[in-house]
Design a protein around this motif. Sequence first.
Motif, PDB file in Angstrom:
ATOM      1  N   LYS A  50       0.832  -1.216   0.000  1.00 41.08           N
ATOM      2  CA  LYS A  50       0.000   0.000   0.000  1.00 41.08           C
ATOM      3  C   LYS A  50       0.862   1.260   0.000  1.00 41.08           C
ATOM      4  O   LYS A  50       0.554   2.257  -0.668  1.00 41.08           O
ATOM      5  CB  LYS A  50      -0.917   0.003   1.217  1.00 41.08           C
ATOM      6  CG  LYS A  50      -2.040  -1.025   1.147  1.00 41.08           C
ATOM      7  CD  LYS A  50      -2.931  -0.923   2.369  1.00 41.08           C
ATOM      8  CE  LYS A  50      -4.093  -1.912   2.283  1.00 41.08           C
ATOM      9  NZ  LYS A  50      -4.992  -1.813   3.455  1.00 41.08           N
ATOM     10  N   ILE A  51       1.941   1.207   0.777  1.00 40.59           N
ATOM     11  CA  ILE A  51       2.858   2.358   0.815  1.00 40.59           C
ATOM     12  C   ILE A  51       3.430   2.622  -0.567  1.00 40.59           C
ATOM     13  O   ILE A  51       3.514   3.775  -1.031  1.00 40.59           O
ATOM     14  CB  ILE A  51       3.975   2.103   1.844  1.00 40.59           C
ATOM     15  CG1 ILE A  51       3.399   2.114   3.267  1.00 40.59           C
ATOM     16  CG2 ILE A  51       5.082   3.137   1.705  1.00 40.59           C
ATOM     17  CD1 ILE A  51       4.368   1.631   4.339  1.00 40.59           C
ATOM     18  N   ALA A  56       3.379   5.840  -5.623  1.00 41.90           N
ATOM     19  CA  ALA A  56       3.249   5.910  -7.080  1.00 41.90           C
ATOM     20  C   ALA A  56       2.132   6.888  -7.477  1.00 41.90           C
ATOM     21  O   ALA A  56       2.281   7.678  -8.427  1.00 41.90           O
ATOM     22  CB  ALA A  56       2.972   4.520  -7.645  1.00 41.90           C
ATOM     23  N   LYS A  57       1.018   6.851  -6.743  1.00 37.37           N
ATOM     24  CA  LYS A  57      -0.081   7.782  -7.032  1.00 37.37           C
ATOM     25  C   LYS A  57       0.353   9.236  -6.805  1.00 37.37           C
ATOM     26  O   LYS A  57       0.039  10.138  -7.602  1.00 37.37           O
ATOM     27  CB  LYS A  57      -1.277   7.467  -6.146  1.00 37.37           C
ATOM     28  CG  LYS A  57      -1.978   6.178  -6.505  1.00 37.37           C
ATOM     29  CD  LYS A  57      -3.144   5.956  -5.551  1.00 37.37           C
ATOM     30  CE  LYS A  57      -3.856   4.635  -5.842  1.00 37.37           C
ATOM     31  NZ  LYS A  57      -4.995   4.409  -4.910  1.00 37.37           N
ATOM     32  N   ALA A  58       1.061   9.450  -5.690  1.00 37.64           N
ATOM     33  CA  ALA A  58       1.504  10.809  -5.407  1.00 37.64           C
ATOM     34  C   ALA A  58       2.429  11.321  -6.509  1.00 37.64           C
ATOM     35  O   ALA A  58       2.365  12.518  -6.892  1.00 37.64           O
ATOM     36  CB  ALA A  58       2.229  10.842  -4.064  1.00 37.64           C
ATOM     37  N   ILE A  71      -0.717  15.306  -2.146  1.00 39.90           N
ATOM     38  CA  ILE A  71      -0.500  15.423  -0.704  1.00 39.90           C
ATOM     39  C   ILE A  71      -1.319  14.390   0.053  1.00 39.90           C
ATOM     40  O   ILE A  71      -0.849  13.776   1.040  1.00 39.90           O
ATOM     41  CB  ILE A  71      -0.826  16.855  -0.241  1.00 39.90           C
ATOM     42  CG1 ILE A  71       0.236  17.829  -0.791  1.00 39.90           C
ATOM     43  CG2 ILE A  71      -0.863  16.944   1.274  1.00 39.90           C
ATOM     44  CD1 ILE A  71      -0.096  19.292  -0.516  1.00 39.90           C
ATOM     45  N   ASN A  72      -2.552  14.152  -0.366  1.00 43.77           N
ATOM     46  CA  ASN A  72      -3.387  13.136   0.288  1.00 43.77           C
ATOM     47  C   ASN A  72      -2.748  11.736   0.178  1.00 43.77           C
ATOM     48  O   ASN A  72      -2.784  10.940   1.132  1.00 43.77           O
ATOM     49  CB  ASN A  72      -4.781  13.141  -0.328  1.00 43.77           C
ATOM     50  CG  ASN A  72      -5.588  14.374   0.067  1.00 43.77           C
ATOM     51  OD1 ASN A  72      -5.366  14.961   1.129  1.00 43.77           O
ATOM     52  ND2 ASN A  72      -6.527  14.786  -0.787  1.00 43.77           N
ATOM     53  N   CYS A  73      -2.213  11.460  -0.977  1.00 43.58           N
ATOM     54  CA  CYS A  73      -1.544  10.147  -1.140  1.00 43.58           C
ATOM     55  C   CYS A  73      -0.347  10.038  -0.204  1.00 43.58           C
ATOM     56  O   CYS A  73      -0.094   8.970   0.383  1.00 43.58           O
ATOM     57  CB  CYS A  73      -1.112   9.980  -2.595  1.00 43.58           C
ATOM     58  SG  CYS A  73      -2.496   9.757  -3.763  1.00 43.58           S
ATOM     59  N   LYS A  76      -1.609   9.277   3.299  1.00 42.48           N
ATOM     60  CA  LYS A  76      -1.950   7.855   3.453  1.00 42.48           C
ATOM     61  C   LYS A  76      -0.670   7.010   3.580  1.00 42.48           C
ATOM     62  O   LYS A  76      -0.602   6.057   4.355  1.00 42.48           O
ATOM     63  CB  LYS A  76      -2.767   7.391   2.257  1.00 42.48           C
ATOM     64  CG  LYS A  76      -4.182   7.960   2.209  1.00 42.48           C
ATOM     65  CD  LYS A  76      -4.927   7.419   1.003  1.00 42.48           C
ATOM     66  CE  LYS A  76      -6.347   7.996   0.927  1.00 42.48           C
ATOM     67  NZ  LYS A  76      -7.084   7.502  -0.256  1.00 42.48           N
ATOM     68  N   LYS A  77       0.328   7.385   2.787  1.00 42.51           N
ATOM     69  CA  LYS A  77       1.597   6.636   2.861  1.00 42.51           C
ATOM     70  C   LYS A  77       2.199   6.732   4.263  1.00 42.51           C
ATOM     71  O   LYS A  77       2.713   5.734   4.818  1.00 42.51           O
ATOM     72  CB  LYS A  77       2.570   7.184   1.822  1.00 42.51           C
ATOM     73  CG  LYS A  77       3.894   6.413   1.767  1.00 42.51           C
ATOM     74  CD  LYS A  77       4.796   6.971   0.719  1.00 42.51           C
ATOM     75  CE  LYS A  77       5.473   8.262   1.215  1.00 42.51           C
ATOM     76  NZ  LYS A  77       6.440   8.050   2.288  1.00 42.51           N
TER      77      LYS A  77
END
Length: 241
Positions: A50-51, A56-58, A71-73, A76-77
């Motif tokens: 998940k991290i 990768a999304k960020a 920033i939200n990604c 979560k990381k």
Amino acid sequence: MFNKLFGKPKAKGKDAKANVKTVATALSSMERINENLDMLEKKEQILQRKIAAELAKATEYSKAKNKRAAINCLKKKKLFEAQAEQLAAYQLRLHDQMILLEGAKATTDTVDALRSSAVAMKAIQKQTKIDDVDRTMEDISEQQDNMKQIQDALTGPVGVASDFDEDELEAELEELEGTDLDEQLHESMSNVPYAQEPIMSSPEAAVPIPAPSKRTPPEKTPVHDRSEDEELAALQKEMAL
């Protein structure tokens, strides 16, 4: 698995039952710890995936100039990373507890082995008493003395030989040895030629020795029938010729 590793305890009586119960509890606890470790490792692997996904999304949102989503990604990381660190701490604590249980199990097995050895030693000492040992050593000593007496009896003189006087025999042997020595000296002196004996005993008795003549010297009389003076005179007469 732990039953195969440590085996089953062997004891008797109340101590045996207590030991069995203690070992069973320790084995059960180690099995539960092992199961929890497996579960925590799987959860940590999921969190690590998940991290990586949030990172990768960020990165994609940052390229797309979507700063808020990026920033939200990252948030979560961070949350996943905190959970992963907590799971790692749990695993470390469980590993520590596993080591302690294994050490306690080894200590229990050692004490049980020492206890069994002490019981066996007491049983052996009860069967072997000091009085029995002393009696056995006395029997061995008596048997050795008897055997020595038997050997002395077998090797001692028997019959006519037992009447011989050892001191008398030794004295006779010394006398024989002295007689043999005198005879050997006499024979050695009689075999020495007269030419090798000293001709004079003092300077006044010196006589010039002429060269030997070609005449055949008269036969010598036997040495044993002459005295020393006669032998010296005969020798001087022969040399003068």
